[in-house]
Design a protein around this motif. Structure first.
Motif, PDB file in Angstrom:
ATOM      1  N   GLU A 136      47.162  81.723  15.325  1.00  0.00           N
ATOM      2  CA  GLU A 136      46.680  82.674  16.341  1.00  0.00           C
ATOM      3  C   GLU A 136      46.023  83.883  15.690  1.00  0.00           C
ATOM      4  O   GLU A 136      44.951  84.317  16.091  1.00  0.00           O
ATOM      5  CB  GLU A 136      47.852  83.126  17.231  1.00  0.00           C
ATOM      6  CG  GLU A 136      48.077  82.166  18.377  1.00  0.00           C
ATOM      7  CD  GLU A 136      49.435  82.328  19.043  1.00  0.00           C
ATOM      8  OE1 GLU A 136      50.171  83.279  18.696  1.00  0.00           O
ATOM      9  OE2 GLU A 136      49.745  81.485  19.904  1.00  0.00           O
ATOM     10  N   PHE A 139      42.662  82.763  13.808  1.00  0.00           N
ATOM     11  CA  PHE A 139      41.555  82.410  14.706  1.00  0.00           C
ATOM     12  C   PHE A 139      40.740  83.652  15.089  1.00  0.00           C
ATOM     13  O   PHE A 139      39.568  83.545  15.427  1.00  0.00           O
ATOM     14  CB  PHE A 139      42.090  81.736  15.976  1.00  0.00           C
ATOM     15  CG  PHE A 139      41.989  80.229  15.955  1.00  0.00           C
ATOM     16  CD1 PHE A 139      40.756  79.600  15.838  1.00  0.00           C
ATOM     17  CD2 PHE A 139      43.123  79.422  16.064  1.00  0.00           C
ATOM     18  CE1 PHE A 139      40.649  78.209  15.823  1.00  0.00           C
ATOM     19  CE2 PHE A 139      43.028  78.031  16.043  1.00  0.00           C
ATOM     20  CZ  PHE A 139      41.788  77.433  15.922  1.00  0.00           C
ATOM     21  N   ARG A 160      41.076  75.962  19.283  1.00  0.00           N
ATOM     22  CA  ARG A 160      41.487  76.997  20.228  1.00  0.00           C
ATOM     23  C   ARG A 160      40.549  76.989  21.425  1.00  0.00           C
ATOM     24  O   ARG A 160      39.336  77.100  21.281  1.00  0.00           O
ATOM     25  CB  ARG A 160      41.468  78.379  19.577  1.00  0.00           C
ATOM     26  CG  ARG A 160      42.152  79.427  20.451  1.00  0.00           C
ATOM     27  CD  ARG A 160      42.000  80.814  19.897  1.00  0.00           C
ATOM     28  NE  ARG A 160      40.640  81.322  20.101  1.00  0.00           N
ATOM     29  CZ  ARG A 160      40.250  82.556  19.763  1.00  0.00           C
ATOM     30  NH1 ARG A 160      41.102  83.381  19.184  1.00  0.00           N
ATOM     31  NH2 ARG A 160      39.020  82.953  19.975  1.00  0.00           N
ATOM     32  N   ARG A 164      42.893  80.391  25.166  1.00  0.00           N
ATOM     33  CA  ARG A 164      43.676  80.800  23.989  1.00  0.00           C
ATOM     34  C   ARG A 164      44.737  79.772  23.587  1.00  0.00           C
ATOM     35  O   ARG A 164      45.498  79.968  22.647  1.00  0.00           O
ATOM     36  CB  ARG A 164      44.369  82.171  24.168  1.00  0.00           C
ATOM     37  CG  ARG A 164      43.386  83.322  24.263  1.00  0.00           C
ATOM     38  CD  ARG A 164      42.723  83.542  22.903  1.00  0.00           C
ATOM     39  NE  ARG A 164      41.860  84.699  22.847  1.00  0.00           N
ATOM     40  CZ  ARG A 164      40.544  84.674  23.061  1.00  0.00           C
ATOM     41  NH1 ARG A 164      39.938  83.552  23.355  1.00  0.00           N
ATOM     42  NH2 ARG A 164      39.830  85.777  22.961  1.00  0.00           N
ATOM     43  N   ILE A 166      46.182  76.579  21.768  1.00  0.00           N
ATOM     44  CA  ILE A 166      45.829  75.931  20.498  1.00  0.00           C
ATOM     45  C   ILE A 166      46.378  74.508  20.477  1.00  0.00           C
ATOM     46  O   ILE A 166      47.532  74.277  20.828  1.00  0.00           O
ATOM     47  CB  ILE A 166      46.393  76.736  19.303  1.00  0.00           C
ATOM     48  CG1 ILE A 166      45.678  78.088  19.198  1.00  0.00           C
ATOM     49  CG2 ILE A 166      46.233  75.962  17.996  1.00  0.00           C
ATOM     50  CD1 ILE A 166      46.242  79.025  18.154  1.00  0.00           C
TER      51      ILE A 166
END
Ligand code: ZN
Length: 241
Positions: A136, A139, A160, A164, A166
């Motif tokens: 997170e 990214f 992603r 949001r 993944i």
């Protein structure tokens, strides 16, 4: 559009040759390299020569920088340290120049891709991307569509979505509805995901694939024994750990 991304060769010439043969057989011309040309294995000079001749651009790995003295070997475990000391003693001036010339990151407009050995967040901290939280954070640290990393020797494809969310893939993924991709290209010369075959990443139009290639592990191990490299480094190649 097709191109290949290779990483963590670690002076394993037999594995590198097998991977390059596989890439060339598929008719792929563009190859990007994510660093750790050297360390662990028995053929640093030959690997550097092949990488220079075959890869469009190359970024530096922590083992490359340790051999050039850009970072201290104190950060490495005992076996890695021994291999780095051995590599330094077997490095040509030309090979050393190549390692010194590698930048920490690179990007390609044509492929809309970003390349870094460890993490886009802090390239020179040599952090590993293991958890969902790591992904997170990372990214958010590149602008391109795809970021390629190596370093952990454990391949994965993460996508992603605009929500949001993944999603992780172990073998392949279609480049489609996701916003961005973070791909660990795996390791050519010392896989650690339980599969001893060499690993590289192939982007073929809208598909990202993690490709495995058999190579002569025992030939590499024989050379490592002859070079006096640590026994644990020799044995782990058979297990892919
Ligand atoms: Zn490595």
């Amino acid at each position: 559009m097709s191109y290949a991304v290779i990483s963590d060769v670690h002076s394993n010439l037999d594995a590198l040759k097998a991977v390059l043969r596989d890439i060339h057989t598929k008719g792929v011309k563009k190859i990007f390299f994510l660093g750790d040309a050297v360390g662990y294995g028995p053929d640093p000079g030959e690997c550097i020569d092949l990488l220079r001749g075959n890869c469009l651009n190359a970024v530096a790995g922590n083992h490359d920088w340790a051999v050039t003295d850009y970072i201290s070997i104190e950060y490495f475990n005992e076996n890695a340290k021994k291999a780095i000391v051995w590599t330094k003693a077997h490095m040509t001036a030309e090979g050393l120049e190549y390692l010194k010339s590698m930048p920490l990151t690179a990007s390609s407009k044509e492929e809309d891709a970003f390349f870094v050995h460890a993490s886009p967040e802090t390239p020179d901290a040599w952090n590993y991307l293991f958890t969902l939280n790591d992904l997170e954070i990372n990214f958010r640290c590149f602008e391109e569509k795809i970021c390629f990393v190596g370093h952990s020797h454990a391949p994965f494809i993460a996508e992603r979505f605009p929500s949001r969310e993944i999603e992780l893939h172990k073998e392949s993924a279609k480049i489609g509805s996701a916003e961005k991709y973070l791909v660990n290209a795996g390791s050519v010369g010392q896989p650690r995901d339980g599969d001893p075959r060499a690993c590289y990443t192939l982007i073929d139009n809208d598909r990202i694939g993690l490709i495995r290639v058999e190579y002569d592990v025992s030939s590499t191990q024989e050379k490592m024994r002859g070079a006096g490299l640590p026994v644990q480094l020799i044995e782990r190649l058979s297990k892919g750990t």
